[in-house]
Design an enzyme around this catalytic site. Sequence first.
Site, short mmCIF file in Angstrom:
data_model
loop_
_atom_site.label_atom_id
_atom_site.label_comp_id
_atom_site.label_asym_id
_atom_site.label_seq_id
_atom_site.Cartn_x
_atom_site.Cartn_y
_atom_site.Cartn_z
N GLU A 60 -20.05 19.77 -8.01
CA GLU A 60 -20.05 19.83 -6.55
C GLU A 60 -19.26 18.67 -5.95
OE1 GLU A 60 -23.40 20.56 -3.21
OE2 GLU A 60 -23.58 21.88 -4.96
N TYR A 98 -14.70 27.60 0.07
CA TYR A 98 -15.70 26.76 -0.59
C TYR A 98 -15.24 26.52 -2.02
CZ TYR A 98 -20.19 24.82 -1.96
OH TYR A 98 -21.17 23.97 -2.40
N GLU A 100 -14.80 23.52 -5.33
CA GLU A 100 -15.32 22.29 -5.93
C GLU A 100 -14.46 21.91 -7.13
OE1 GLU A 100 -19.36 22.89 -7.12
OE2 GLU A 100 -19.92 23.93 -5.28
N HIS A 155 -21.57 24.90 -12.87
CA HIS A 155 -22.37 24.94 -11.65
C HIS A 155 -22.36 26.38 -11.19
CE1 HIS A 155 -22.87 23.84 -7.13
NE2 HIS A 155 -24.00 24.22 -7.67
N ASP A 189 -25.67 22.09 -13.38
CA ASP A 189 -26.61 22.77 -12.49
C ASP A 189 -26.47 24.27 -12.70
OD1 ASP A 189 -28.18 23.75 -10.48
OD2 ASP A 189 -26.93 23.01 -8.83
N ASP A 234 -31.17 22.04 -13.47
CA ASP A 234 -30.12 21.39 -14.25
C ASP A 234 -30.53 21.35 -15.72
OD1 ASP A 234 -28.31 19.87 -11.96
OD2 ASP A 234 -30.42 20.12 -11.41
N HIS A 274 -30.31 16.44 -6.28
CA HIS A 274 -30.57 16.68 -7.70
C HIS A 274 -30.73 15.35 -8.43
CE1 HIS A 274 -29.39 21.05 -8.25
NE2 HIS A 274 -29.00 20.82 -7.01
#
Length: 308
Positions: A60, A98, A100, A155, A189, A234, A274
């Site tokens: 992220e 969006y 990452e 992720h 994650d 995670d 997290h």
Amino acid sequence: MSPHNLLPLFLLALLWVTGAPFRICAFNTQHFAQGKADKADVMDIFVKILSRCDISVLQEVMDAKGKAVPALLAVLNSFDSSGHYKYLASPLLGRSNYQERYVFIYRSLRTQLLDSYTYEDNHPDRPDIFTREPFVARFTVPSKVLSDVVLIPQHTMPSKAETEIDALYDVFLNVRDRWNTEDMIFLGDFNADCGFVAKKRWGQIRLRQQPDFHWLIGDKADSTVRENTRCAYDRIVVHGDRCLGVVIPGSARPFDFPKEYGLSEAEALKVSDHYPVEVELNTACHRFQPAGVILLALAMLSGSGYGI
């Protein structure tokens, strides 16, 4: 070089020679970008967390301009002068606006990057499964038993967690064919709890059901910062007899950084919602005999211009 600057290098060499554990961590940094990099208190906690690890796999990371991660690395190297940290960042991954990055931050005096690639999400039976394709990297390990290991971060999209976790088995097959290795660690994650993966579905997820995959973070763990949640999102999953053989029993766990650093929930949430998860590998001297510690110290001090 002054004795002050020499000491961290000598201590790190001493740890390497005598086989200090090799710690690998994964951390969902929750929208890490320039806004967090500009906050000194947040960066202070980040570097304390990352300096504990020989390799950290960040998720992220939303550093579209590519400036926040170098800023983090600069602060980290300033904080831990013995670390000599480097980083490897994936391309921006994701759909629509969006996106990452996966980022590997590693201590270059203990490990070296051997190779990396972005998994091509074009399986003929299951194309375009991953919202964010795995970015796979291979690193050396200072061990007699295990010379290198492949790290596969993921992720998942929460609504697709079951499908994406299952598809990591296809990534395993791809890596095995590409690099002819069985020694892999899947980490990150996975959103592998609290409604995103139904208990009845675990039996159909290949990464869970194939016998050679070892889930080191269990279903009852809590990797969340918020006090009103308890979710094992995670995870760390190991494959390969050699890799599993060097895992220090009981070392795989979430790292409760708010408790460790005396943070309130509100203070911790400025860093992430997290906990990092981590595992330690047993290492052993593979270049020096014990006398090498003394010889190394003599060489370093001699090179600095200081006698003993």
